[in-house]
Design an enzyme around this catalytic site. Structure first.
Site, short mmCIF file in Angstrom:
data_model
loop_
_atom_site.label_atom_id
_atom_site.label_comp_id
_atom_site.label_asym_id
_atom_site.label_seq_id
_atom_site.Cartn_x
_atom_site.Cartn_y
_atom_site.Cartn_z
N TYR A 289 -25.52 77.99 -10.49
CA TYR A 289 -26.67 77.27 -9.95
C TYR A 289 -27.46 76.74 -11.13
O TYR A 289 -27.74 77.48 -12.06
CB TYR A 289 -27.56 78.22 -9.14
CG TYR A 289 -26.86 78.88 -7.98
CD1 TYR A 289 -26.96 78.35 -6.69
CD2 TYR A 289 -26.11 80.04 -8.17
CE1 TYR A 289 -26.32 78.97 -5.62
CE2 TYR A 289 -25.47 80.66 -7.10
CZ TYR A 289 -25.58 80.12 -5.83
OH TYR A 289 -24.94 80.72 -4.78
N HIS A 300 -27.73 74.67 -3.30
CA HIS A 300 -26.27 74.55 -3.32
C HIS A 300 -25.75 74.78 -4.75
O HIS A 300 -26.30 74.25 -5.71
CB HIS A 300 -25.89 73.16 -2.84
CG HIS A 300 -24.43 72.88 -2.90
ND1 HIS A 300 -23.51 73.57 -2.14
CD2 HIS A 300 -23.71 72.00 -3.63
CE1 HIS A 300 -22.29 73.11 -2.40
NE2 HIS A 300 -22.39 72.16 -3.30
N LYS A 331 -18.03 71.18 -4.67
CA LYS A 331 -18.35 71.63 -6.02
C LYS A 331 -17.42 70.94 -7.01
O LYS A 331 -16.37 70.43 -6.63
CB LYS A 331 -18.17 73.15 -6.15
CG LYS A 331 -19.01 73.96 -5.17
CD LYS A 331 -18.91 75.44 -5.46
CE LYS A 331 -19.37 76.29 -4.28
NZ LYS A 331 -20.75 76.05 -3.85
#
Lengths: 353, 353
Positions: A289, A300, A331
């Site tokens: 993160y 997210h 991602k």
């Protein structure tokens, strides 16, 4: 338009320069003639734009493809990629890394090429060193690198690769000057018993997982990091002895042989200001993160990070699985490795051309 | 309620039978006393339902956990799993494979246990042989097997495993009695030049990928299969020689060292009536279709199949990545292996308890 196969080139007369080169950038003009690579020639032969003979004997498509396959390594793979890109309107030229690709709307003479395309069979092992070398070559001439991976059925997946710095936004880990109670190494994890410290670490910097109310369990990499930063002290649950960082790292390596590699990546990312948690559910070492305001409202996580040795050799199936999974959870897939004691990050992803 | 730690059990008086066993099925009554495992005891101690002493000395939660960790292997992992399941309302008892789990609404004495739960750390290598052995044990007593994988941060992922037969619905591959033109092995693929055969194979049974109009390229496994079934003849593009099945398999193995393993799985699946295509984009060897009416209207492919050797040892990270990816594209992850010349299939997936 008639071409002649000479060595590993197909040579056409000057009319071809006007008709094939000037309008569509096939081949390279040389001494008043047009010279095509085997790939370009096969493509134009297949589309019936040219005919080809070898010493007076005409070659049909089948004969030419068979001949070309014996003259050029990976001919059929390169043909598949060339055909795909040409048919989708790209201008593409031979280059040191298989092909140079022009951006949409661009062409030779008007714009510089944007990408170096490297054609790889799904069966080829691909070393990290190779990827990094291609990246370096491309960077020196301000291009990007594209890997065109051809699977056993001739489908192409395009990947791009780039170096990235993984800059995060979290400030230094919380300073805690008062170590009240030692943490304990139990099995393959460390338990923090001090409720205050547990709360600070978990809520302040998202370290650990609450094991039981005010008790926190830390993973091996988290523990090592906090030990190195002198935020915690660790006692071995078996011997009751206080563990130095080196001693702890030794024990951790016994539990997890690749501990050192994982730890370097973890430390590198935390030091960059990323919040790093396990990526196990995604089959990677970490997820990160960039910033966390509160662990109740997690943003997210943008990256999956996998720590690899600097002499790693990817199987393309492994790469495909990792990247496809990262993409399915929105991602980016990052591979972290250490050279000269510095952690480096390379971002490899699928790209649509 | 006071318990006494004796060896690796915690013993409570008969009042505990009424209060802990009869109502909530903690422990096992024995000689008028209640016997708890270390896991059960830690859970009840953590919830302050019991207190524990060892030779008159009371142990607090921290002391008890430290002690128990030294008495039982993987104590902290088993505790995490036990706690999770108990807190979610399951009745759970110790068993040969770590735990026996009762179905929702069931409990000891009322219903048989439904699952055997095996607790595994994400760092443990897990052999296929181990999984199959657990499956066998469970099957003999009509239970299912659940793997509870605890990651380094204490999060649990539950997997179920079961044997599956992979029955498909496609009839035998199209018979073609008239081989007009030999196919050619070019590089790492085979090209079918005969337009009629190309069309029949591709449209009838979804073999190959059109390379160029009426020309079909086949992967190595597809080629070997069709060669074995005498549907095609293959000539080596380099030597011009006709290749027997064994000679072709030898060449294929040079190109792809695991060809034999992949081929057995491919053949097994095709023979079962599945339509088998590459799973490269999903990082697996194959994806399969149970039935295909027309290649223009492909139904959803339900399975990813990866061919592994029968002595395969899974890394749990690899397993996690494969299964998570399969799930993200709504497929089941199947591992195929060959024992005694018979192809077997095991379906491993995430399960929500």
């Amino acid at each position: 338009m008639d071409g002649e196969l000479v060595d590993d080139k197909v040579i056409l007369g000057d009319a071809a320069i006007t008709e094939l080169y000037s309008t569509s950038y096939y081949g390279r003009p040389r001494n008043g003639k047009l010279e095509l690579t085997l790939i370009e020639a096969a493509y134009l032969l297949g589309r019936e734009r040219i005919s080809i003979s070898r010493g007076k004997k005409p070659l049909n498509f089948k004969e030419f493809v068979k001949t070309a396959s014996n003259l050029m390594e990976k001919f059929e793979l390169k043909y598949i990629v060339y055909k795909d890109l040409r048919e989708r309107g790209y201008y593409i030229q031979p280059s040191v890394t298989d092909f140079r690709l022009y951006p949409r709307g661009g062409h030779p003479g008007k714009t510089p090429a944007e990408y170096f395309v490297r054609v790889v069979s799904e069966r080829e092992p691909l070393s990290l060193a190779d990827i990094m070398r291609h990246l370096e070559t491309a960077k020196n001439v301000r291009k990007q690198i594209i890997l065109a991976i051809v699977d056993e059925e001739g489908d192409i997946t395009f990947y791009d690769a780039k170096k990235t710095d993984m800059e995060g936004k979290m400030k230094e880990v919380v300073e805690t000057n008062s170590i009240k109670e030692e943490a304990t190494l139990l099995g393959d994890r460390v338990v923090i018993w001090d409720p205050e410290l547990a709360h600070t670490l978990h809520h302040g910097s998202f370290f650990g997982t609450p094991l039981h109310e005010k008790m926190l369990q830390l993973s091996l990499v988290e523990s090592a990091y906090l030990l190195k930063k002198k935020v915690i002290k660790i006692v071995d649950g078996k011997s009751g002895k206080v563990l130095s960082f080196n001693k702890f790292a030794e024990k951790a390596t016994n539990i997890e042989p690749i501990f050192d590699r994982k730890y370097r990546a973890y430390e590198g990312l935390r030091d960059k200001g990323q919040v790093v948690k396990t990526g196990f559910k995604f089959g990677s070492h970490f997820r990160t993160y960039e910033q966390i305001d509160s662990i109740e409202k997690l943003t997210h996580s943008k990256y999956l990070v996998h720590a690899i040795p600097d002499d790693h050799i990817f199987s393309l199936q492994e790469l495909s699985r990792a990247i496809r999974l990262a993409q399915s959870v929105r991602k980016r897939m990052i591979f972290a490795y250490t050279t000269d004691k510095k952690v480096q990050y390379v971002d490899i992803g699928r790209t649509k051309l």
